[in-house]
Motif scaffolding. Sequence first.
Motif, PDB file in Angstrom:
ATOM      1  N   ASN A  60       0.829  -1.158   0.005  1.00  0.00           N
ATOM      2  CA  ASN A  60      -0.029   0.140   0.171  1.00  0.00           C
ATOM      3  C   ASN A  60       0.897   1.467  -0.029  1.00  0.00           C
ATOM      4  O   ASN A  60       1.550   1.438   1.002  1.00  0.00           O
ATOM      5  N   VAL A  61       0.970   1.903  -1.000  1.00  0.00           N
ATOM      6  CA  VAL A  61       1.576   3.242  -1.233  1.00  0.00           C
ATOM      7  C   VAL A  61       0.961   4.257  -1.357  1.00  0.00           C
ATOM      8  O   VAL A  61      -0.007   4.271  -2.142  1.00  0.00           O
ATOM      9  N   LEU A  62       1.726   5.574  -1.289  1.00  0.00           N
ATOM     10  CA  LEU A  62       1.017   6.954  -1.533  1.00  0.00           C
ATOM     11  C   LEU A  62       2.007   7.713  -2.336  1.00  0.00           C
ATOM     12  O   LEU A  62       3.562   7.617  -1.897  1.00  0.00           O
ATOM     13  N   ILE A  63       1.684   8.538  -3.358  1.00  0.00           N
ATOM     14  CA  ILE A  63       2.332   9.274  -4.186  1.00  0.00           C
ATOM     15  C   ILE A  63       2.137  10.568  -3.922  1.00  0.00           C
ATOM     16  O   ILE A  63       0.845  10.865  -3.784  1.00  0.00           O
ATOM     17  N   VAL A  78       5.453   5.900   1.643  1.00  0.00           N
ATOM     18  CA  VAL A  78       4.963   6.982   1.135  1.00  0.00           C
ATOM     19  C   VAL A  78       6.327   8.013   0.331  1.00  0.00           C
ATOM     20  O   VAL A  78       7.283   7.870   0.772  1.00  0.00           O
ATOM     21  N   PHE A  79       5.979   8.117  -0.962  1.00  0.00           N
ATOM     22  CA  PHE A  79       6.833   8.758  -1.685  1.00  0.00           C
ATOM     23  C   PHE A  79       6.517  10.249  -2.025  1.00  0.00           C
ATOM     24  O   PHE A  79       5.476  10.473  -2.749  1.00  0.00           O
ATOM     25  N   ASP A  80       7.366  11.105  -1.389  1.00  0.00           N
ATOM     26  CA  ASP A  80       7.288  12.407  -1.675  1.00  0.00           C
ATOM     27  C   ASP A  80       8.172  12.862  -2.897  1.00  0.00           C
ATOM     28  O   ASP A  80       9.312  13.117  -2.685  1.00  0.00           O
ATOM     29  N   ILE A  81       7.471  13.118  -4.087  1.00  0.00           N
ATOM     30  CA  ILE A  81       8.292  13.686  -5.114  1.00  0.00           C
ATOM     31  C   ILE A  81       8.083  14.851  -5.598  1.00  0.00           C
ATOM     32  O   ILE A  81       8.111  15.443  -6.865  1.00  0.00           O
ATOM     33  N   GLN A  82       7.193  15.788  -4.696  1.00  0.00           N
ATOM     34  CA  GLN A  82       7.186  16.971  -4.603  1.00  0.00           C
ATOM     35  C   GLN A  82       8.116  17.889  -4.315  1.00  0.00           C
ATOM     36  O   GLN A  82       8.717  18.827  -4.769  1.00  0.00           O
ATOM     37  N   GLY A  83       8.493  17.617  -2.872  1.00  0.00           N
ATOM     38  CA  GLY A  83       9.774  18.025  -2.291  1.00  0.00           C
ATOM     39  C   GLY A  83       9.969  19.525  -1.771  1.00  0.00           C
ATOM     40  O   GLY A  83      10.797  20.023  -1.925  1.00  0.00           O
ATOM     41  N   ASN A  84       8.672  19.895  -1.358  1.00  0.00           N
ATOM     42  CA  ASN A  84       8.458  21.221  -0.763  1.00  0.00           C
ATOM     43  C   ASN A  84       7.991  21.277   0.485  1.00  0.00           C
ATOM     44  O   ASN A  84       7.785  20.028   1.262  1.00  0.00           O
ATOM     45  N   LEU A  85       7.791  22.170   1.442  1.00  0.00           N
ATOM     46  CA  LEU A  85       7.250  22.275   2.632  1.00  0.00           C
ATOM     47  C   LEU A  85       5.901  21.471   2.843  1.00  0.00           C
ATOM     48  O   LEU A  85       5.648  20.724   3.753  1.00  0.00           O
ATOM     49  N   LYS A  86       5.024  21.976   1.816  1.00  0.00           N
ATOM     50  CA  LYS A  86       3.681  21.350   1.928  1.00  0.00           C
ATOM     51  C   LYS A  86       3.426  19.795   1.741  1.00  0.00           C
ATOM     52  O   LYS A  86       2.734  19.218   2.590  1.00  0.00           O
ATOM     53  N   SER A  87       4.215  19.262   0.731  1.00  0.00           N
ATOM     54  CA  SER A  87       4.363  17.993   0.547  1.00  0.00           C
ATOM     55  C   SER A  87       4.942  17.312   1.783  1.00  0.00           C
ATOM     56  O   SER A  87       4.605  16.013   2.160  1.00  0.00           O
ATOM     57  N   GLY A  88       6.060  17.751   2.403  1.00  0.00           N
ATOM     58  CA  GLY A  88       6.694  17.313   3.628  1.00  0.00           C
ATOM     59  C   GLY A  88       5.592  16.963   4.686  1.00  0.00           C
ATOM     60  O   GLY A  88       5.529  15.885   5.319  1.00  0.00           O
ATOM     61  N   LEU A  89       4.771  18.217   4.834  1.00  0.00           N
ATOM     62  CA  LEU A  89       3.864  18.141   6.087  1.00  0.00           C
ATOM     63  C   LEU A  89       2.804  16.897   5.621  1.00  0.00           C
ATOM     64  O   LEU A  89       2.252  16.275   6.433  1.00  0.00           O
ATOM     65  N   ILE A  90       2.518  16.862   4.397  1.00  0.00           N
ATOM     66  CA  ILE A  90       1.132  15.778   4.060  1.00  0.00           C
ATOM     67  C   ILE A  90       2.035  14.546   4.320  1.00  0.00           C
ATOM     68  O   ILE A  90       1.206  13.609   4.494  1.00  0.00           O
ATOM     69  N   ALA A  91       3.083  14.154   3.846  1.00  0.00           N
ATOM     70  CA  ALA A  91       3.927  12.954   4.171  1.00  0.00           C
ATOM     71  C   ALA A  91       3.749  12.812   5.446  1.00  0.00           C
ATOM     72  O   ALA A  91       3.375  11.598   6.069  1.00  0.00           O
TER      73      ALA A  91
END
Length: 357
Positions: A2-5, A90-103
């Motif tokens: 089960n993964v999240l992008i 979880v794969f954070d391939i956005q790489g900014n603060l908001k995506s980090g918080l979502i992760a």
Amino acid sequence: MNVLIIKTSSLGDIIHALAVIDYLHRVSPGIEIDWVAEEQFLPVLEHNPGLRRIFPVRTKKWRKAPFSAETRSDLKALRRGLRECSYDMVFDIQGNLKSGLIAWLTGARERVGFTRDVLQEKANALFTTRRIPFRENDRNVTDRYLRVVSAPFDRDYQGMEPTGAIFSAPEDEAAAERYRSELPDGLVAVFQVGTTWSTKLWYPEGWVELARRIVARYPGATILINWGSPDEKALGERIAGEVGPAVRLLPWLRIRELIPLLKRVDLVIGGDTGPVYLAAAVGTPTVSYYRATSAATYAPRGERHRTVQAAMECAACYRTSCERDGECRHSISVDALFAAVTDLMGPYPNGRKDVPC
């Protein structure tokens, strides 16, 4: 598994990232993949059979009213939905603060992202537990997304050639088919005259001359102008006014309406912008030019695509404004773009030449 992008924006970047869906299904049969994206870009993802669930976010609205009841409610619902999924990775391939918080909101133990040296917002590294460095041959942006996603599986994406695809609803396909059936026979090209940065734009006289040459070279050709702002519409009207009835403006189209239309044209011409990548993703040949950004990093790849890089020593500067903007625009010649068009379309007056898929 089960993964999240997490890839929330922009339109072009989400399209570049679609190949990770194909890769993950190849290396982990039975995998369940969810995705987090900004609400306005959902049409690129929502009919994809490789995705189980999409979480829409509205970060711009949330930033404007961070303490409003609506924002708090949205964030609570997002956190609850993400945690219920119990992601293995979880794969954070956005790489900014908001995506980090979502992760971080997912509560997942393994959160994979970019190394600190390539992050524009360094704080993102605080929220990932594993950071994957790029290699010398990870040059194209799609390669970089695949690099991050492939590392935990110990299966190199290179040699696999994973692809990204975009799917449309039947009613949107039908509407595009009706529109296309009303156009004259002959080559149909779309000019994507606008983009988000001024340093990605071409000059108006160039568009006019390119249109004239295409119409002269391919009798019966139709050039459609896609636009999304008053300035872009005005430029389209100028091109049509100076070239003639072979040029017409498209109606204002939402992303979900534009996708099936781009499937039904012969060629799309534009800069580093989302609709060009939409066209490539649905299999339409493209001619794209690059000024402030790099063709090597962003251009569609394959035999069905041609690119032109600005002939400036400072090209690919990634600046959003520049005192040499006019000079840079004119460094991309009409000759170069027209040569790319004829190379793709071939000598035939009413159709594209055969090129491999």
